[in-house]
Design an enzyme around this catalytic site. Structure first.
Site, PDB file in Angstrom:
ATOM      1  N   LYS A  11      39.624  36.814  50.717  1.00 31.67           N
ATOM      2  CA  LYS A  11      40.902  37.359  50.257  1.00 31.67           C
ATOM      3  C   LYS A  11      40.930  38.888  50.438  1.00 31.67           C
ATOM      4  CE  LYS A  11      41.627  33.547  46.964  1.00 31.67           C
ATOM      5  NZ  LYS A  11      42.099  33.194  45.590  1.00 31.67           N
ATOM      6  N   TYR A  51      49.739  28.090  49.765  1.00 37.96           N
ATOM      7  CA  TYR A  51      49.743  27.880  48.307  1.00 37.96           C
ATOM      8  C   TYR A  51      50.946  27.055  47.837  1.00 37.96           C
ATOM      9  CZ  TYR A  51      45.701  30.899  47.401  1.00 37.96           C
ATOM     10  OH  TYR A  51      44.429  31.434  47.343  1.00 37.96           O
ATOM     11  N   ASN A 118      39.754  36.890  43.014  1.00 41.72           N
ATOM     12  CA  ASN A 118      38.469  36.200  42.987  1.00 41.72           C
ATOM     13  C   ASN A 118      37.822  36.043  44.368  1.00 41.72           C
ATOM     14  OD1 ASN A 118      40.292  34.366  43.929  1.00 41.72           O
ATOM     15  ND2 ASN A 118      40.122  32.936  42.207  1.00 41.72           N
ATOM     16  N   HIS A 121      38.759  31.881  48.922  1.00 41.52           N
ATOM     17  CA  HIS A 121      39.404  30.575  48.770  1.00 41.52           C
ATOM     18  C   HIS A 121      38.565  29.544  49.506  1.00 41.52           C
ATOM     19  CE1 HIS A 121      42.334  27.301  49.095  1.00 41.52           C
ATOM     20  NE2 HIS A 121      41.932  27.197  50.348  1.00 41.52           N
ATOM     21  N   GLU A 132      45.267  22.992  55.531  1.00 43.96           N
ATOM     22  CA  GLU A 132      45.090  24.449  55.558  1.00 43.96           C
ATOM     23  C   GLU A 132      44.582  24.926  56.924  1.00 43.96           C
ATOM     24  OE1 GLU A 132      42.522  25.000  52.181  1.00 43.96           O
ATOM     25  OE2 GLU A 132      44.113  24.456  50.754  1.00 43.96           O
TER      26      GLU A 132
HETATM   27  P1  GDP Z   1      41.110  27.865  43.429  1.00 37.39           P
HETATM   28  O1  GDP Z   1      41.271  26.582  44.202  1.00 37.39           O
HETATM   29  O2  GDP Z   1      39.824  27.953  42.641  1.00 37.39           O
HETATM   30  O3  GDP Z   1      41.299  29.104  44.281  1.00 37.39           O
HETATM   31  O4  GDP Z   1      42.271  27.907  42.330  1.00 37.39           O
HETATM   32  P2  GDP Z   1      43.785  27.394  42.355  1.00 37.39           P
HETATM   33  O5  GDP Z   1      44.073  26.597  43.588  1.00 37.39           O
HETATM   34  O6  GDP Z   1      44.040  26.757  41.034  1.00 37.39           O
HETATM   35  O7  GDP Z   1      44.636  28.748  42.368  1.00 37.39           O
HETATM   36  C1  GDP Z   1      44.839  29.481  43.556  1.00 37.39           C
HETATM   37  C2  GDP Z   1      44.667  30.951  43.281  1.00 37.39           C
HETATM   38  O8  GDP Z   1      45.731  31.411  42.448  1.00 37.39           O
HETATM   39  C3  GDP Z   1      43.379  31.297  42.506  1.00 37.39           C
HETATM   40  O9  GDP Z   1      42.248  31.423  43.334  1.00 37.39           O
HETATM   41  C4  GDP Z   1      43.766  32.600  41.854  1.00 37.39           C
HETATM   42  O10 GDP Z   1      43.685  33.688  42.791  1.00 37.39           O
HETATM   43  C5  GDP Z   1      45.231  32.357  41.494  1.00 37.39           C
HETATM   44  N1  GDP Z   1      45.413  31.752  40.160  1.00 37.39           N
HETATM   45  C6  GDP Z   1      45.114  30.478  39.823  1.00 37.39           C
HETATM   46  N2  GDP Z   1      45.427  30.208  38.540  1.00 37.39           N
HETATM   47  C7  GDP Z   1      45.952  31.356  38.050  1.00 37.39           C
HETATM   48  C8  GDP Z   1      46.465  31.706  36.763  1.00 37.39           C
HETATM   49  O11 GDP Z   1      46.509  30.907  35.823  1.00 37.39           O
HETATM   50  N3  GDP Z   1      46.913  32.960  36.623  1.00 37.39           N
HETATM   51  C9  GDP Z   1      46.873  33.847  37.634  1.00 37.39           C
HETATM   52  N4  GDP Z   1      47.331  35.076  37.370  1.00 37.39           N
HETATM   53  N5  GDP Z   1      46.406  33.568  38.870  1.00 37.39           N
HETATM   54  C10 GDP Z   1      45.938  32.328  39.079  1.00 37.39           C
HETATM   55 MG    MG Z   2      42.955  25.821  45.122  1.00 35.35          MG
END
Ligand code: GDP
Ligand code: MG
Length: 140
Positions: A11, A51, A118, A121, A132
């Site tokens: 990222k 996303y 973080n 991805h 993807e």
């Molecule tokens: P991942 O698969 O571990 O990357 O997590 P997700 O697919 O649930 O979310 C995608 C990305 O959106 C995450 O890596 C974070 O950068 C962001 N994100 C996810 N959940 C949250 C949240 O509850 N709040 C915020 N601010 N960002 C989030």
């Molecule tokens: Mg994810």
């Protein structure tokens, strides 16, 4: 387990902070193969597609703005169990919960109000990986 492939993104915070080599090194040390790799300038259209599962959620606009804040590095990696394996290397979504030894646990901090930054991805399933990969590597 037969070989599978996954889509990894480093990222904008990971690129900006100089963690491309670190992430590649961890992939290589684990023995995963690098099938494809490219640096990609900010692209809101592709990020919204990437996303799509989060469209409509409160954090969606923040994630798109975070993810388009600079170039990203896209990688296709393959190996036995690579989808789950890379997510284990990455650690929990929220760096506050990510164990030491993981990429997010070692190099990212708990969010302080904005989007969860973080560093990386990784696809969460074989279907997600293929979807993807077709976004970021339509030529593959
Ligand atoms: P991942 O698969 O571990 O990357 O997590 P997700 O697919 O649930 O979310 C995608 C990305 O959106 C995450 O890596 C974070 O950068 C962001 N994100 C996810 N959940 C949250 C949240 O509850 N709040 C915020 N601010 N960002 C989030
Ligand atoms: Mg994810």
């Amino acid at each position: 387990m037969t070989s599978s492939r996954t889509l990894i993104l480093i990222k904008p915070d990971g690129v900006r902070r100089g963690f491309v080599g670190e992430v590649l090194s961890r992939l290589e040390r684990k023995g995963y193969a690098l099938d494809a790799l490219k640096v990609i300038p900010p692209n809101v259209e592709k990020l919204e597609e990437h996303y799509a599962e989060h469209a409509g959620k409160s954090f969606f606009p923040g994630v798109i703005s975070y993810m388009s804040s600079g170039p990203i590095v896209a990688i296709v990696a393959s190996g036995s169990g690579v989808i789950e394996g890379f997510r284990a290397l990455a650690g929990a979504t929220n760096p506050a919960d990510a164990a030491p030894g993981t990429i997010r646990g070692d190099f990212a901090q708990a969010p302080s109000g904005g989007p969860i930054e973080n560093l990386v991805h990784g696809s969460d399933s074989a279907d997600s990986a293929e979807r993807e990969i077709s976004i970021w590597f339509p030529e593959l």
